[in-house]
Design a protein around this motif. Structure first.
Motif, PDB file in Angstrom:
ATOM      1  N   ALA A  72      43.055  35.506  48.290  1.00 52.29           N
ATOM      2  CA  ALA A  72      42.559  35.768  46.945  1.00 52.29           C
ATOM      3  C   ALA A  72      41.959  34.500  46.355  1.00 52.29           C
ATOM      4  CB  ALA A  72      43.687  36.287  46.061  1.00 52.29           C
TER       5      ALA A  72
ATOM      6  N   THR B 156      38.619  33.618  48.201  1.00 51.48           N
ATOM      7  CA  THR B 156      37.548  34.589  47.983  1.00 51.48           C
ATOM      8  C   THR B 156      37.067  34.576  46.539  1.00 51.48           C
ATOM      9  OG1 THR B 156      38.528  35.942  49.721  1.00 51.48           O
ATOM     10  CG2 THR B 156      36.868  36.981  48.339  1.00 51.48           C
ATOM     11  N   SER B 157      38.000  34.340  45.607  1.00 56.95           N
ATOM     12  CA  SER B 157      37.560  34.341  44.220  1.00 56.95           C
ATOM     13  C   SER B 157      36.760  33.084  43.900  1.00 56.95           C
ATOM     14  CB  SER B 157      38.748  34.477  43.280  1.00 56.95           C
ATOM     15  OG  SER B 157      39.462  33.279  43.221  1.00 56.95           O
TER      16      SER B 157
ATOM     17  N   MET C 198      34.654  31.831  45.920  1.00 57.14           N
ATOM     18  CA  MET C 198      33.378  31.977  46.629  1.00 57.14           C
ATOM     19  C   MET C 198      32.248  32.193  45.623  1.00 57.14           C
ATOM     20  SD  MET C 198      33.481  33.074  50.180  1.00 57.14           S
ATOM     21  CE  MET C 198      32.515  31.849  51.020  1.00 57.14           C
TER      22      MET C 198
ATOM     23  N   GLN D  43      28.084  38.420  50.831  1.00 56.23           N
ATOM     24  CA  GLN D  43      28.640  39.762  50.657  1.00 56.23           C
ATOM     25  C   GLN D  43      29.667  40.071  51.725  1.00 56.23           C
ATOM     26  OE1 GLN D  43      25.158  42.216  50.648  1.00 56.23           O
ATOM     27  NE2 GLN D  43      24.771  41.869  48.463  1.00 56.23           N
TER      28      GLN D  43
ATOM     29  N   ARG E 281      32.818  38.408  50.870  1.00 59.70           N
ATOM     30  CA  ARG E 281      33.571  39.103  49.814  1.00 59.70           C
ATOM     31  C   ARG E 281      34.268  40.348  50.349  1.00 59.70           C
ATOM     32  NH1 ARG E 281      28.986  38.016  45.334  1.00 59.70           N
ATOM     33  NH2 ARG E 281      29.844  36.041  44.592  1.00 59.70           N
ATOM     34  N   LEU E 282      33.569  41.074  51.199  1.00 59.06           N
ATOM     35  CA  LEU E 282      34.173  42.286  51.751  1.00 59.06           C
ATOM     36  C   LEU E 282      35.383  41.949  52.617  1.00 59.06           C
ATOM     37  CD1 LEU E 282      30.848  44.113  52.574  1.00 59.06           C
ATOM     38  CD2 LEU E 282      32.714  45.131  51.260  1.00 59.06           C
TER      39      LEU E 282
ATOM     40  N   GLY F 122      36.973  39.135  52.674  1.00 60.16           N
ATOM     41  CA  GLY F 122      37.954  38.464  51.823  1.00 60.16           C
ATOM     42  C   GLY F 122      38.769  39.473  51.029  1.00 60.16           C
ATOM     43  N   GLY F 123      38.130  40.529  50.595  1.00 56.42           N
ATOM     44  CA  GLY F 123      38.843  41.578  49.873  1.00 56.42           C
ATOM     45  C   GLY F 123      39.897  42.222  50.754  1.00 56.42           C
ATOM     46  N   VAL F 124      39.506  42.535  51.970  1.00 58.85           N
ATOM     47  CA  VAL F 124      40.461  43.114  52.914  1.00 58.85           C
ATOM     48  C   VAL F 124      41.618  42.143  53.164  1.00 58.85           C
ATOM     49  CG1 VAL F 124      40.788  43.760  55.324  1.00 58.85           C
ATOM     50  CG2 VAL F 124      38.859  44.685  54.038  1.00 58.85           C
TER      51      VAL F 124
ATOM     52  N   SER G 231      42.717  39.816  51.201  1.00 59.33           N
ATOM     53  CA  SER G 231      43.570  39.728  50.006  1.00 59.33           C
ATOM     54  C   SER G 231      44.565  40.870  49.971  1.00 59.33           C
ATOM     55  CB  SER G 231      42.719  39.792  48.732  1.00 59.33           C
ATOM     56  OG  SER G 231      41.758  38.771  48.720  1.00 59.33           O
TER      57      SER G 231
ATOM     58  N   ARG H 272      42.229  50.884  50.087  1.00 59.95           N
ATOM     59  CA  ARG H 272      42.393  49.452  50.357  1.00 59.95           C
ATOM     60  C   ARG H 272      41.059  48.729  50.370  1.00 59.95           C
ATOM     61  NH1 ARG H 272      47.096  50.468  54.722  1.00 59.95           N
ATOM     62  NH2 ARG H 272      48.821  50.320  53.240  1.00 59.95           N
ATOM     63  N   LEU H 273      40.075  49.358  50.967  1.00 66.35           N
ATOM     64  CA  LEU H 273      38.762  48.725  51.027  1.00 66.35           C
ATOM     65  C   LEU H 273      38.171  48.547  49.633  1.00 66.35           C
ATOM     66  CD1 LEU H 273      37.475  50.604  54.168  1.00 66.35           C
ATOM     67  CD2 LEU H 273      37.424  48.119  53.911  1.00 66.35           C
TER      68      LEU H 273
ATOM     69  N   GLY I 250      39.768  48.793  46.824  1.00 72.31           N
ATOM     70  CA  GLY I 250      40.672  47.936  46.068  1.00 72.31           C
ATOM     71  C   GLY I 250      40.426  46.470  46.363  1.00 72.31           C
ATOM     72  N   GLY I 251      40.135  46.169  47.599  1.00 67.71           N
ATOM     73  CA  GLY I 251      39.820  44.788  47.984  1.00 67.71           C
ATOM     74  C   GLY I 251      38.587  44.300  47.264  1.00 67.71           C
ATOM     75  N   VAL I 252      37.574  45.123  47.258  1.00 68.20           N
ATOM     76  CA  VAL I 252      36.344  44.757  46.544  1.00 68.20           C
ATOM     77  C   VAL I 252      36.639  44.560  45.059  1.00 68.20           C
ATOM     78  CG1 VAL I 252      34.123  45.651  45.758  1.00 68.20           C
ATOM     79  CG2 VAL I 252      34.727  45.775  48.174  1.00 68.20           C
TER      80      VAL I 252
ATOM     81  N   SER J 244      39.428  43.739  43.668  1.00 70.63           N
ATOM     82  CA  SER J 244      40.214  42.513  43.467  1.00 70.63           C
ATOM     83  C   SER J 244      39.307  41.299  43.431  1.00 70.63           C
ATOM     84  CB  SER J 244      41.223  42.327  44.606  1.00 70.63           C
ATOM     85  OG  SER J 244      42.071  43.440  44.704  1.00 70.63           O
ATOM     86  N   VAL J 245      38.406  41.271  44.390  1.00 65.39           N
ATOM     87  CA  VAL J 245      37.481  40.143  44.446  1.00 65.39           C
ATOM     88  C   VAL J 245      36.611  40.112  43.203  1.00 65.39           C
ATOM     89  CG1 VAL J 245      35.495  39.210  45.672  1.00 65.39           C
ATOM     90  CG2 VAL J 245      37.451  40.061  46.956  1.00 65.39           C
TER      91      VAL J 245
ATOM     92  N   SER K  40      38.713  38.854  40.221  1.00 66.60           N
ATOM     93  CA  SER K  40      39.089  37.444  40.145  1.00 66.60           C
ATOM     94  C   SER K  40      37.880  36.526  40.182  1.00 66.60           C
ATOM     95  CB  SER K  40      40.101  37.090  41.227  1.00 66.60           C
ATOM     96  OG  SER K  40      39.547  37.292  42.494  1.00 66.60           O
ATOM     97  N   ALA K  41      36.746  37.009  40.690  1.00 72.37           N
ATOM     98  CA  ALA K  41      35.551  36.155  40.695  1.00 72.37           C
ATOM     99  C   ALA K  41      34.591  36.525  39.563  1.00 72.37           C
ATOM    100  CB  ALA K  41      34.845  36.258  42.042  1.00 72.37           C
TER     101      ALA K  41
ATOM    102  N   LEU L  64      28.378  46.019  47.733  1.00 70.15           N
ATOM    103  CA  LEU L  64      29.607  45.954  48.536  1.00 70.15           C
ATOM    104  C   LEU L  64      30.158  47.362  48.747  1.00 70.15           C
ATOM    105  CD1 LEU L  64      31.341  42.879  46.831  1.00 70.15           C
ATOM    106  CD2 LEU L  64      29.721  42.908  48.729  1.00 70.15           C
TER     107      LEU L  64
END
Lengths: 182, 182
Positions: free
Chosen positions: A102, A105-106, A108, A147, A150-151, A153-155, A157, B150-151, B153-155, B157-158, B161-162, B172
């Motif tokens: 997290a 990735t944040s 980034m 991108q 981020r993708l 990184g999201g996974v 996280s 999850r996918l 949700g990951g996006v 989250s990123v 936080s970003a 994405l």
DNA sequence: TGCGAAACGGAGAGTGTCTCCGTATAGTCG
DNA sequence: CGACTATACGGAGACACTCTCCGTTTCGCA
């Protein structure tokens, strides 16, 4: 820098590596100072914030990233395999500490972040993979390295905070791969 | 429950809604108690942990989720549009508070989490979208609703936080959509 | 109206962050 | 080598947040 300052700086980085590995990114900084055998003031003088300390710790990690992408790129094979191998490596690389995915990735794409240089390393490595795939005309249009970072990184996280098994992460990475490949 | 207890519980939930909206998921609980005009002890008696309080706040949100999926499903159109509309709605729904996406996504699939019922609502809504897509034979094999959660949700989250713009999030989500659709 | 169970509230213990300033010392210069 | 000064040290303590404990208050029933 004075010799004692240099020495304490080194000790702090070593201690922080230990403590963060054991307790994750949220570990107490006083604990780090204690482990290094210095006062809290010394820690905060050298590293005004947790992020700056993090950045120092990760110097060694930059080399790991560059080595890893090198290794992945020598592998001949299908674009999808190459990409998935890099994705899995990427997840490993940013999951060194709990909370790491997290954090990284944040940061980034955030110019002001103390760990911006680390993110750039990671983005540059991913860019090399992207370049390779583009040579092979394997990527869809308008897909950028950031991108993909981020993708993935999201996974990572999600996997980090939900304690997902690698076996559960793999299919998620496959979805992303299938989404960016032609 | 005694009338005064009922009243204080209601006040706490209202205050928490306010404070969390203003300051994100990490806001001070003492602040919540103060805002509600009760002592800290009262807060902790009603809500032993931050998560339990969160759960109570989100009761109203469950209805929003169900309404939203209903609205998305009445829309006739291409599977890809349907899916992307749901993804964008999903991101909105879990991004109510700063820190929300990570919180919700990490609790997904964790039986012991205090907000497990909320996650189930979200997963069930996503399952309805998955069912629709499967009727149309638009989904690849082995894609499960929880993976999509999850996918996305990951996006989210990123993005959370970003501080990503919606315009940066859309591509994405498109990658994920293209990765799960045939 | 009186009473016991239920609920209240806030002081305070525990933990972590970060600062301030008196003390110690490295490194230089005569 | 001894004195001097800039540099660095360290840890007490101010501040913030979480959570508990227990004396006090209030509700609501009989």
């Amino acid at each position: 820098m004075r010799a004692d300052a240099q020495r304490n700086r080194g000790r702090l980085i070593e201690a922080a590596r230990e403590v963060f590995r054991e307790q994750g990114y949220d570990a107490s900084l006083d604990e780090v100072a204690k482990r290094a055998g210095v006062g809290a003031g010394t820690l905060y003088r050298h590293f005004p914030s947790r992020d700056v300390l993090m950045d120092a710790i990760m110097q060694r990690w930059v080399d790991r990233v560059n080595d890893s992408v090198e290794k992945v790129l020598v592998h001949e094979g299908e674009p999808r395999d190459l990409l998935l191998t890099w994705f899995e490596t990427y997840v490993d690389l940013i999951s060194m500490h709990k909370g790491g995915p997290a954090k990284i990735t944040s940061a980034m794409g955030d110019e002001g972040s103390p760990i911006v240089t680390k993110c750039q390393t990671l983005a540059a490595a991913t860019q090399r993979v992207v370049d390779r795939l583009e040579e092979q005309h394997a990527l869809r249009e308008h897909i950028e390295a950031v991108q993909m970072c981020r993708l993935v990184g999201g996974v990572a996280s999600v996997a980090d905070s939900a304690d997902l098994e690698p076996a559960a992460v793999r299919p998620l990475l496959e979805v992303i791969a299938d989404g960016v490949l032609v």
